[in-house]
Design a protein around this motif. Structure first.
Motif, mmCIF file in Angstrom:
data_model
loop_
_atom_site.group_PDB
_atom_site.id
_atom_site.type_symbol
_atom_site.label_atom_id
_atom_site.label_comp_id
_atom_site.label_asym_id
_atom_site.label_seq_id
_atom_site.Cartn_x
_atom_site.Cartn_y
_atom_site.Cartn_z
ATOM 1 N N LYS A 170 30.671 39.844 45.891
ATOM 2 C CA LYS A 170 31.580 40.917 46.281
ATOM 3 C C LYS A 170 32.674 40.446 47.225
ATOM 4 N N PRO B 262 36.002 39.136 48.738
ATOM 5 C CA PRO B 262 37.383 39.149 48.233
ATOM 6 C C PRO B 262 37.913 37.731 48.090
ATOM 7 N N ALA C 21 43.679 36.877 44.000
ATOM 8 C CA ALA C 21 43.789 37.519 42.698
ATOM 9 C C ALA C 21 43.896 36.474 41.605
ATOM 10 N N SER C 22 43.098 36.670 40.556
ATOM 11 C CA SER C 22 43.108 35.733 39.443
ATOM 12 C C SER C 22 44.216 36.101 38.478
ATOM 13 N N GLY D 103 44.069 36.406 35.373
ATOM 14 C CA GLY D 103 43.606 37.286 34.323
ATOM 15 C C GLY D 103 43.693 36.669 32.952
ATOM 16 N N GLN E 107 38.682 31.261 40.572
ATOM 17 C CA GLN E 107 39.819 31.499 39.698
ATOM 18 C C GLN E 107 39.540 30.872 38.343
ATOM 19 N N CYS F 199 29.855 33.962 39.732
ATOM 20 C CA CYS F 199 31.169 34.612 39.628
ATOM 21 C C CYS F 199 31.376 35.678 40.707
ATOM 22 N N HIS F 200 32.643 35.809 41.137
ATOM 23 C CA HIS F 200 33.050 36.937 41.960
ATOM 24 C C HIS F 200 33.346 38.125 41.043
ATOM 25 N N ASP F 201 33.559 39.285 41.642
ATOM 26 C CA ASP F 201 33.794 40.491 40.851
ATOM 27 C C ASP F 201 35.052 40.397 39.992
ATOM 28 N N ASN F 202 36.004 39.543 40.374
ATOM 29 C CA ASN F 202 37.255 39.470 39.625
ATOM 30 C C ASN F 202 37.352 38.217 38.745
ATOM 31 N N THR F 203 36.247 37.472 38.577
ATOM 32 C CA THR F 203 36.297 36.272 37.726
ATOM 33 C C THR F 203 35.232 36.269 36.632
ATOM 34 N N GLN G 171 34.753 38.182 34.044
ATOM 35 C CA GLN G 171 35.209 38.439 32.679
ATOM 36 C C GLN G 171 35.781 37.180 32.029
#
Length: 522
Positions: free
Chosen positions: A37, A39, A42-43, A45, A386, A414-418, A420
């Motif tokens: 969790k 922070p 920003a990746s 995407g 990333q 993985c973090h929450d934003n990586t 996927q």
């Protein structure tokens, strides 16, 4: 060092390893939750493109998997019997006892109990079954020896001898292997705590020598801080020095595991046999002194057994093994652990396993490298911050089997934003997927996304979906719409019968006409 001191040292080290394993496992899960969790930048995407395919997986059959399982069991049982019989002959030589077929066979059977913890790990036995098996073997050994010994040896003598020779090591091993956390972490911490406990014993021996010499420093120290505090100081202060060799030992174990010089099963097997041989070694110290180390000579069979097992128990397929991707509804720990114990452990005899790491399976997937990386404070380095980190992480995956023929579990942290982007890449290197959607709801957005990715993936042989009466199946099927025909296999859990491991395993092995699989990165 007297045998009593050595015995005390081992008991203390075991207790510390149990407590340490629980603390480490609990802290490890909390650290994972925090890091997932945390922070991060920003990746982009953007999905990570898969490299050009070069190798194609060769699928074994379910029958091949059954054969591999039997070979694994028979290999460890056979190696156990050889070690047990060698120990029996050696013990009889030291004791100047008779070496007859009856004696060797009887004692060898009683001494063969160290195979049980390994069989328990392979089969993922329940706590009750494991404890029952260990206690049952002790009772069996006592009854067997009582039946086969002469009338000059009483039942009480047999019980007393077995409790010292086998009972205490058996209790130590049972304690280390009883829980999920202690079984996964405890054996790796035990050597470190032996170093710490040994340093404490040396500190207390120094204190005893100073007291005997009537050292004025000890008199002053006891008067200044009290006798109990001084005693504690001499027991604990040596840990500051012992920390460095203990840390080096831990890093060596992690490195040896990472380089596949040791495996989980062979490490556990060696550790259990070492503990089992402590009893006869302590019994021989009075007569042989340091020569009692000869009691550990049966351990020399283990490296030879590993070489033979690598040939005998290795996977029979000559092609690239298939890779299984594990997906599940998170925060369903019992379901995930159950399917891991009953299905994934068997799959490991046939192919690789990859997954996105989670706290639900931490006790099942944590290994020596994970333990000591965490203790070194470097767990955060494992996490994918990333998209560019994904290939580096996959490059650390181990796709070759250990000497006993089992493939390892490979995870992406993985973090929450990586997660996927990591999922896209894991799907790209996988041949078959097992997705546990028991208790799935349409609001589980992560699972909905995963189903869409699986439906569009170009080269998956099969996706096996597990459901139960709580699964919102319509929502799941809608998310998987557009998939190639027959790609998704839906297995429903019966309310009374549950999921049968044989049915799940059978679904994981596609037929010979399944689509070609994608390669593993090398």
């Amino acid at each position: 060092m007297a045998s009593g001191k050595i015995l005390t040292l081992l008991i203390v080290a075991t207790l510390l390893a149990l407590v340490g394993a629980w603390v480490v496992a609990r802290s490890y899960r909390k650290s994972m939750q925090r890091l997932m969790k945390a922070p991060v930048a920003a990746s982009s995407g953007a999905s990570v493109p898969a490299p050009a395919r070069q190798h194609h997986a060769t699928f074994p059959t379910l029958s091949d998997n059954d054969d591999a399982y039997r070979r694994l069991l028979f290999s460890f049982i056979g190696l156990t019997l050889v070690i047990a019989l060698t120990r029996t002959v050696l013990t009889q030589i030291i004791a100047d006892g008779p070496i007859t077929l009856k004696t060797v066979a009887t004692l060898g059977a009683a001494y063969a109990w160290p195979v049980l913890p390994v069989l328990a790990v392979i089969g993922r036995w329940s706590r009750l079954r494991f404890v029952g098996a260990m206690l049952g073997w002790l009772v069996f050994a006592i009854l067997l020896l009582t039946w086969r010994t002469n009338e000059n040896i009483t039942f009480a003598q047999v019980v007393g001898w077995m409790l010292f020779d086998t009972g205490l090591p058996l209790i130590v091993v049972t304690a280390l292997c009883l829980g999920g956390a202690t079984r996964a972490v405890g054996p790796w911490l035990a050597p470190l705590f032996i170093v710490f406990s040994g340093s404490s014993q040396l500190g207390l021996d120094l204190l005893a020598a100073m007291i005997e010499a009537e050292s004025p420093f000890v008199v002053w120290l006891a008067g200044w801080m009290g006798a109990k505090t001084a005693f504690t100081l001499f027991a604990v202060l040596p840990w500051l020095i012992a920390w460095w060799p203990a840390r080096a030992l831990g890093r060596w174990l992690a490195g040896a595991y990472r380089e596949r010089q040791i495996s989980e099963l062979f490490y556990l097997f060696t550790a259990v046999w070492t503990i089992a041989l402590v009893g006869p070694a302590l019994g021989a110290i009075h007569e042989l002194g340091w020569g009692a180390v000869v009691c550990f000579a049966p351990l020399l069979w283990i490296p030879l057994g590993a070489v033979l097992m690598q040939r005998f128990a290795a996977p029979s397929s000559t092609g690239t093994p298939p890779t299984l991707l594990i997906l599940r509804v998170f925060q369903q720990d019992a379901n995930a652990q159950n399917i891991f114990d009953r299905v994934i452990e068997r799959w490991r005899l046939s192919g690789n396993t990859v997954l996105i790491a989670g706290t639900d399976l931490a006790d099942r997937t944590i290994d020596a490298d994970d333990v000591f990386t965490f203790l070194d404070g470097r767990l955060a380095e494992r996490f994918i911050a990333q998209a560019g980190d994904i290939e580096s992480r996959l490059g650390q995956f181990e796709f070759e089997p250990d000497v006993e023929g089992r493939y390892r579990i490979n995870e992406c942290y993985c973090h929450d934003n990586t997660w996927q982007q990591a999922l896209d890449r894991l799907v790209g290197i996988s041949d078959v997927v097992l997705m546990d959607l028991r208790n799935f709801k349409a609001k589980n957005a992560g699972c909905v996304h995963e189903l869409g990715v699986l439906a569009k993936a170009p080269k998956l042989a099969r996706v096996v979906i597990l459901t139960n009466h709580e699964t919102e199946r319509d929502a799941a099927q809608a998310a998987a719409a557009g998939a190639p025909a027959n790609r998704f296999v839906w297995l429903a859990e019966g309310e009374k019968s549950g999921l049968q491991p044989a049915d799940v395993l059978a679904a994981l092995f596609p037929s010979a006409t399944a689509p070609s699989a994608v390669p593993q990165p090398r």
